[in-house]
Write an enzyme that holds these catalytic residues in place. Structure first.
Site, PDB file in Angstrom:
ATOM      1  N   ARG A 194      54.550  19.407 -46.638  1.00  0.00           N
ATOM      2  CA  ARG A 194      53.516  20.085 -47.423  1.00  0.00           C
ATOM      3  C   ARG A 194      53.413  21.555 -47.048  1.00  0.00           C
ATOM      4  O   ARG A 194      53.031  22.388 -47.871  1.00  0.00           O
ATOM      5  CB  ARG A 194      52.172  19.393 -47.226  1.00  0.00           C
ATOM      6  CG  ARG A 194      52.179  18.052 -47.917  1.00  0.00           C
ATOM      7  CD  ARG A 194      50.822  17.430 -47.940  1.00  0.00           C
ATOM      8  NE  ARG A 194      50.744  16.539 -49.085  1.00  0.00           N
ATOM      9  CZ  ARG A 194      49.754  15.693 -49.303  1.00  0.00           C
ATOM     10  NH1 ARG A 194      48.749  15.627 -48.460  1.00  0.00           N
ATOM     11  NH2 ARG A 194      49.759  14.935 -50.359  1.00  0.00           N
TER      12      ARG A 194
ATOM     13  N   GLY B  45      47.267  11.091 -55.693  1.00  0.00           N
ATOM     14  CA  GLY B  45      46.167  10.907 -56.636  1.00  0.00           C
ATOM     15  C   GLY B  45      46.133  11.969 -57.731  1.00  0.00           C
ATOM     16  O   GLY B  45      45.874  11.666 -58.893  1.00  0.00           O
TER      17      GLY B  45
ATOM     18  N   LYS C  73      48.798  -1.580 -54.845  1.00  0.00           N
ATOM     19  CA  LYS C  73      47.655  -1.976 -55.673  1.00  0.00           C
ATOM     20  C   LYS C  73      47.801  -1.611 -57.139  1.00  0.00           C
ATOM     21  O   LYS C  73      48.154  -0.487 -57.468  1.00  0.00           O
ATOM     22  CB  LYS C  73      46.414  -1.249 -55.152  1.00  0.00           C
ATOM     23  CG  LYS C  73      45.841  -1.806 -53.898  1.00  0.00           C
ATOM     24  CD  LYS C  73      44.429  -1.307 -53.835  1.00  0.00           C
ATOM     25  CE  LYS C  73      43.794  -1.407 -52.477  1.00  0.00           C
ATOM     26  NZ  LYS C  73      42.609  -0.533 -52.450  1.00  0.00           N
TER      27      LYS C  73
ATOM     28  N   GLY D 284      52.520   9.555 -52.536  1.00  0.00           N
ATOM     29  CA  GLY D 284      52.769   9.872 -51.125  1.00  0.00           C
ATOM     30  C   GLY D 284      53.835   8.984 -50.504  1.00  0.00           C
ATOM     31  O   GLY D 284      54.807   9.473 -49.911  1.00  0.00           O
TER      32      GLY D 284
HETATM   33  P1  ADP Z   1      52.340   5.701 -53.415  1.00  0.00           P
HETATM   34  O1  ADP Z   1      51.735   6.314 -52.179  1.00  0.00           O
HETATM   35  O2  ADP Z   1      53.757   6.131 -53.622  1.00  0.00           O
HETATM   36  O3  ADP Z   1      51.471   5.890 -54.641  1.00  0.00           O
HETATM   37  P2  ADP Z   1      51.214   3.111 -52.832  1.00  0.00           P
HETATM   38  O4  ADP Z   1      50.308   3.755 -51.836  1.00  0.00           O
HETATM   39  O5  ADP Z   1      50.644   2.588 -54.078  1.00  0.00           O
HETATM   40  O6  ADP Z   1      52.444   4.113 -53.165  1.00  0.00           O
HETATM   41  O7  ADP Z   1      51.951   1.871 -52.149  1.00  0.00           O
HETATM   42  C1  ADP Z   1      52.805   1.999 -51.050  1.00  0.00           C
HETATM   43  C2  ADP Z   1      52.645   0.831 -50.115  1.00  0.00           C
HETATM   44  O8  ADP Z   1      52.883  -0.399 -50.768  1.00  0.00           O
HETATM   45  C3  ADP Z   1      53.657   0.911 -48.999  1.00  0.00           C
HETATM   46  O9  ADP Z   1      52.950   0.980 -47.763  1.00  0.00           O
HETATM   47  C4  ADP Z   1      54.429  -0.388 -49.105  1.00  0.00           C
HETATM   48  O10 ADP Z   1      54.760  -0.969 -47.867  1.00  0.00           O
HETATM   49  C5  ADP Z   1      53.467  -1.265 -49.847  1.00  0.00           C
HETATM   50  N1  ADP Z   1      54.168  -2.381 -50.507  1.00  0.00           N
HETATM   51  C6  ADP Z   1      55.026  -2.311 -51.532  1.00  0.00           C
HETATM   52  N2  ADP Z   1      55.487  -3.536 -51.847  1.00  0.00           N
HETATM   53  C7  ADP Z   1      54.904  -4.422 -50.997  1.00  0.00           C
HETATM   54  C8  ADP Z   1      54.966  -5.839 -50.833  1.00  0.00           C
HETATM   55  N3  ADP Z   1      55.739  -6.592 -51.608  1.00  0.00           N
HETATM   56  N4  ADP Z   1      54.193  -6.369 -49.868  1.00  0.00           N
HETATM   57  C9  ADP Z   1      53.413  -5.605 -49.082  1.00  0.00           C
HETATM   58  N5  ADP Z   1      53.312  -4.268 -49.190  1.00  0.00           N
HETATM   59  C10 ADP Z   1      54.054  -3.671 -50.145  1.00  0.00           C
HETATM   60 MG    MG Z   2      50.161   5.612 -50.877  1.00  0.00          MG
END
Ligand code: ADP
Ligand code: MG
Length: 401
Positions: free
Chosen positions: A40, A379, A202, A356
């Site tokens: 960053r 976000g 999520k 992220g």
């Molecule tokens: P981003 O930051 O790219 O928006 P998120 O915060 O929504 O992504 O999700 C990332 C997290 O989701 C990671 O920590 C990853 O380990 C977790 N994750 C992805 N698939 C699974 C799974 N099948 N079971 C548990 N955790 C998962």
């Molecule tokens: Mg995340």
């Protein structure tokens, strides 16, 4: 109308001016105060170099962590000054104050060629409330304002929105500009097929985004833990997998839509839910997840189906890892997606990775330079994609059609 950027200002207007720059230096830190990932900080360099080249005096403000309006020493920006100084190759002064008279005086004493980094804006009680009095005090720190904190631009905070309303000109920096150019393309892709992939933990965070893209994209690939909720909503068992019970209705609603653009995994990698160990994992069809096992990655068949769809795309957006990629052995789906995105880019597709964890996943795969754009904003990127506006952008000067 679009927000004005630094490029829209006459460079002569910058000479000698104190330019208050809101950066996003919310970097991951180790317990001992060392910066674990300087991405960053690096992302802010084009704006800072441009300001220095044109004789401006940059005054930087940022938040770090969530100190909730009080001084919390481990969230001080002090350790960032030497990191920025090394990356920028110019002297960086740090001052452990933000909105005080002494800080204003320091901005006036700042010599040409130097940069001043002030203390964490979230040490100030009014910051997250966009307090008008705090905004007025912060506005004294610069003659004009540059927002280069893309990752914070969805926040209606004093250092993002309040000061932008008070200072003029108030424009976007080069980082924000490059992010907006990438996302404008995703909101209105010139070339199709337009494929999007969602994963991560999520659904609930990302419902408006999935909603927006179900209408706009030609295919929506779903992986990660998010897929488990869809799998369950489709009537199948998910064993001990992470499932968002509260989002089952929404997921079922998406599945019931007539366009059939959603692609779910057909196979998954399962392991013991408590201590996921890749050595003890196995691959199962999606209708055969054992009751005592949990899905931690998309399976090899799904990887190839998804990679094929990405290969066909001309515009591609990816948010959310396909599995528990932080644990070795559960990163294969995510790495395969990163490779497919890199290959599509080499074939001329426009490809964006946002979020992220997604950004760290593609860096971990060594492929961040092989896609068209890696967004620094989580976000903020998702909110901009869903709505087409952000509070911190709306507060900047506007220009043109
Ligand atoms: P981003 O930051 O790219 O928006 P998120 O915060 O929504 O992504 O999700 C990332 C997290 O989701 C990671 O920590 C990853 O380990 C977790 N994750 C992805 N698939 C699974 C799974 N099948 N079971 C548990 N955790 C998962
Ligand atoms: Mg995340």
């Amino acid at each position: 109308m679009r927000p004005k950027t630094l490029r829209d200002l006459d460079p002569a207007e910058l000479r000698g001016k104190r330019v208050l720059v809101r950066v996003d230096y919310n970097v991951p830190m180790d317990e001992d105060g060392t910066v674990r990932d300087a991405n960053r900080i690096e992302a802010s360099l084009p704006t800072l170099r441009y300001l220095l080249e044109h004789g401006a005096r940059p005054v930087l403000v940022s938040h770090l962590g969530r100190p909730k309006g009080e001084v919390v020493p481990r969230y001080s920006l002090a350790p960032l000054a030497p990191v920025l100084e090394r990356l920028l190759g110019a002297p960086v002064q740090f001052m452990a104050e933000t909105d005080t008279d002494a800080a204003v005086e320091a901005t006036r004493q700042l010599e040409e060629g130097d940069v001043l980094l002030l203390e964490n804006t979230r040490f100030l009680p009014g910051e997250t409330a966009n307090d008008p009095e705090l905004s007025r005090r912060l506005a004294r720190l610069g003659d004009l304002f540059v927002n280069d904190a893309f990752g914070s631009t969805h926040r209606e905070h004093s250092s993002v929105v309040g000061v932008a309303d008070l200072l003029s000109p108030a424009v976007a920096g080069f980082l924000v500009e490059s992010e907006l150019m990438a996302f404008a393309e995703l909101r209105n892709p010139r070339e199709r097929p337009f494929v999007v992939a969602f994963g991560g933990a999520k659904i609930s965070d990302k419902i408006p985004l999935i909603e927006a893209f179900l209408d706009r994209a030609d295919a929506v690939l779903i992986g990660g833990a998010m897929a488990n909720t869809f799998i369950r909503a489709s009537g199948l068992g998910t064993g001990a997998s992470l499932v968002e019970e509260d989002a089952l209705d929404v997921a079922a609603g998406f599945l019931a839509r007539p366009e059939h653009r959603l692609s779910l995994p057909t196979d998954v990698v399962v392991a013991d839910a408590g201590e996921p160990d890749a050595a003890l994992s196995s691959i199962v069809a999606v209708d055969s997840i054992p009751a005592d096992r949990a899905a931690f990655d998309i399976g090899p068949r799904t990887r190839e189906t998804f990679a094929h769809a990405i290969g066909e795309s001309r515009t591609f957006f990816w948010n959310g890892p396909m599995g528990l990629f932080e644990v070795p052995g559960f990163d294969s789906g995510t790495v395969r997606m990163a490779r497919a995105a890199a290959e599509a880019t080499a074939e001329g597709a426009f490809t964006v990775v946002g979020g992220g964890d997604s950004a760290s996943a593609i860096r971990q795969a060594g492929l961040a330079g092989a896609v068209s754009h890696v967004s620094t904003g989580g976000g903020a990127a998702l909110e901009y994609l869903a709505k087409g506006s952000l509070p911190g952008l709306d507060a900047l000067d506007r220009i043109g059609i």
